[in-house]
Write an enzyme that holds these catalytic residues in place. Structure first.
Site, PDB file in Angstrom:
ATOM      1  N   PRO A  16       0.828  -1.211   0.000  1.00 38.23           N
ATOM      2  CA  PRO A  16       0.000   0.000   0.000  1.00 38.23           C
ATOM      3  C   PRO A  16       0.862   1.260   0.000  1.00 38.23           C
ATOM      4  O   PRO A  16       1.845   1.356   0.737  1.00 38.23           O
ATOM      5  CB  PRO A  16      -0.804  -0.125   1.288  1.00 38.23           C
ATOM      6  CG  PRO A  16      -0.906  -1.595   1.516  1.00 38.23           C
ATOM      7  CD  PRO A  16       0.403  -2.156   1.035  1.00 38.23           C
ATOM      8  N   CYS A  17       0.473   2.228  -0.829  1.00 40.18           N
ATOM      9  CA  CYS A  17       1.350   3.369  -1.078  1.00 40.18           C
ATOM     10  C   CYS A  17       0.999   4.601  -0.251  1.00 40.18           C
ATOM     11  O   CYS A  17       1.707   5.605  -0.311  1.00 40.18           O
ATOM     12  CB  CYS A  17       1.296   3.734  -2.558  1.00 40.18           C
ATOM     13  SG  CYS A  17      -0.351   4.223  -3.122  1.00 40.18           S
ATOM     14  N   GLN A  18      -0.098   4.564   0.525  1.00 39.15           N
ATOM     15  CA  GLN A  18      -0.566   5.784   1.172  1.00 39.15           C
ATOM     16  C   GLN A  18       0.475   6.407   2.107  1.00 39.15           C
ATOM     17  O   GLN A  18       0.585   7.627   2.213  1.00 39.15           O
ATOM     18  CB  GLN A  18      -1.858   5.509   1.953  1.00 39.15           C
ATOM     19  CG  GLN A  18      -3.079   5.251   1.083  1.00 39.15           C
ATOM     20  CD  GLN A  18      -3.158   3.825   0.566  1.00 39.15           C
ATOM     21  OE1 GLN A  18      -2.261   3.014   0.787  1.00 39.15           O
ATOM     22  NE2 GLN A  18      -4.238   3.512  -0.135  1.00 39.15           N
ATOM     23  N   TYR A  39       3.635   6.458   1.751  1.00 36.14           N
ATOM     24  CA  TYR A  39       4.707   7.092   0.998  1.00 36.14           C
ATOM     25  C   TYR A  39       4.212   8.251   0.137  1.00 36.14           C
ATOM     26  O   TYR A  39       5.000   9.073  -0.326  1.00 36.14           O
ATOM     27  CB  TYR A  39       5.394   6.074   0.081  1.00 36.14           C
ATOM     28  CG  TYR A  39       5.931   4.854   0.792  1.00 36.14           C
ATOM     29  CD1 TYR A  39       6.573   4.956   2.023  1.00 36.14           C
ATOM     30  CD2 TYR A  39       5.790   3.579   0.245  1.00 36.14           C
ATOM     31  CE1 TYR A  39       7.067   3.835   2.673  1.00 36.14           C
ATOM     32  CE2 TYR A  39       6.286   2.455   0.884  1.00 36.14           C
ATOM     33  CZ  TYR A  39       6.917   2.592   2.100  1.00 36.14           C
ATOM     34  OH  TYR A  39       7.397   1.484   2.743  1.00 36.14           O
TER      35      TYR A  39
END
Length: 415
Positions: free
Chosen positions: A117-119, A121
């Protein structure tokens, strides 16, 4: 003579965009997919059955609903009572008792792929969080990815994430340093933290009608005969020259959905969402936008207001709604350009994805969002409408995934 297929495990699989791209090349065989949200795993399992000829039982065994943070249980099985209570009824008994090792058996794993999950970063996420995402557990999910890589020792791993990863510093330490150290310690060669910005690619360069900058971190086992730069070069050779697909290429062929003065009835179904239905295309229904929203959408597109200043955008929002904001709230797609990045926030509203035809006066549909991500038209998303938008926004565009896959198998074939 038929060329061999390479095997992979997909971690943080979501609804299967990355897997779909690898499978689409017909040169890869999936051994397992791991995802912890049920609508996504239901969608992925359904796709494995309807498109990739898995049985229902096989799809349930291969596509595992589980929290990867419980990494030891995921790999080895012997689940705790808590894990069985949370995930037991949705998984095959082999997974519960013997984990990924039981599912894979004696098969060799050529690759491990995935995008945590990229949230945590995301630059926008850090800007809007009071702690700049420093305390978000998702900063460290790469550690679970690393443990699975260490357990199965694939020749290659593919780690996909947002460009914000390059500047994220949870705990004051650059996350790219943490990632480099973690994989180096288990015997893998990856680009150094200083070299990682060279691994930032835009999906629009790989037959995707959308600007979507993403970091692709490749790793190779140090004792293999692979060359890291050869892999990157092979992927870069899959770029689509100077041609970029546009919004019109992606969704221009879909039926128009115009606002209606009155709800209509088709058979026994009353369509109360105030837009004409498109029964020939699945999951292509407009959201129920009210009169004020429709007027704003039309005015925004006709006035080409994507190009006004940020200050005027903020002022416009206040004049129309009476609410204050620090951020842009409206944005429309443009027919002759790639879309801006499709995001999971579509699950909340579609104001940043206004359809480019002002006469339709609406945000994009689930199907249109999927087309911008290059999912095939027959790909069905299960679960609620918000979850459908969320899983699409969090996915890897299928064509981008295919380009990565092609670059990798060409390198492996040469070897």
């Amino acid at each position: 003579m038929a060329k061999r297929k390479y095997t992979f495990i997909d971690l943080f699989a979501g609804c299967g965009g990355l897997s779909e791209g690898f499978l689409k090349t017909r040169r890869f065989s999936a051994l397992a997919h791991v995802e912890w949200e049920k609508p996504m795993i239901d969608t992925l399992r359904n796709r494995l059955v309807t498109a990739w000829h898995e049985t229902v039982a096989s799809a349930k065994k291969k596509a595992i609903l589980f929290d990867i943070q419980r990494t030891d249980e995921l790999i080895n099985g012997n689940w705790s009572e808590d894990s069985i209570e949370k995930y037991g009824k949705d998984n095959d008994e082999t997974v519960i008792k013997r984990g990924l090792k039981g599912v894979i058996g004696r098969k060799h794993v050529d690759l491990i792929i995935g995008g945590p999950p990229c949230q945590a970063y995301s630059i926008h996420g850090r800007a809007t969080d009071k702690d700049s995402m420093n305390n978000d557990y998702r900063n460290y999910l790469f550690e679970s990815f690393c443990k699975v890589v260490d357990a199965f020792r694939p020749n290659i791993f593919v780690f996909e994430n947002v460009g914000g990863l390059l500047s994220a510093k949870p705990g004051g330490i650059p996350v790219r340093d943490r990632i480099f150290n973690a994989f180096t310690q288990i015997g893998y060669q990856i680009r150094t933290p200083e070299e990682m910005p060279r691994a930032l690619y835009d999906a629009a360069d790989f037959n995707v009608p959308q600007h979507r900058p993403r970091v692709i971190i490749l790793g190779i086992r140090k004792d293999s005969d692979l060359e890291l730069n050869d892999l990157y070069t092979s992927i870069e050779n899959e770029r689509s020259a100077n041609i970029k697909l546009t919004v019109k290429d992606a969704i221009g062929h879909l039926p128009a959905l115009y606002p209606l003065e009155q709800p209509i009835k088709v058979g026994r179904i009353i369509h109360s969402h105030q837009y004409n239905p498109a029964p020939s295309i699945t999951q292509h229904e407009a959201r129920n936008h009210g009169p004020r929203e429709r007027a704003i959408f039309k005015e925004w597109v006709d006035g080409e207001m994507n190009h006004i200043s940020h200050k005027d955008m903020i002022k416009y929002y206040y004049e129309k709604t009476g609410h204050k904001t620090l951020y842009q709230k409206y944005k429309s797609l443009e027919w002759d350009k790639p879309s801006h990045t499709v995001v999971a926030h579509l699950s909340k509203d579609g104001y940043m994805f206004i359809h480019p035809d002002s006469k339709q006066a609406r945000s994009i549909t689930i199907r249109e969002a999927a087309c911008l991500m290059t999912f095939p038209l027959d790909f069905q998303f299960l679960g609620s409408t918000p979850y459908n938008y969320k899983m699409i926004g969090n996915a890897v565009p299928v064509n981008f995934a295919s380009a990565i896959a092609k670059g990798i198998y060409k390198t492996l074939d040469k070897r």
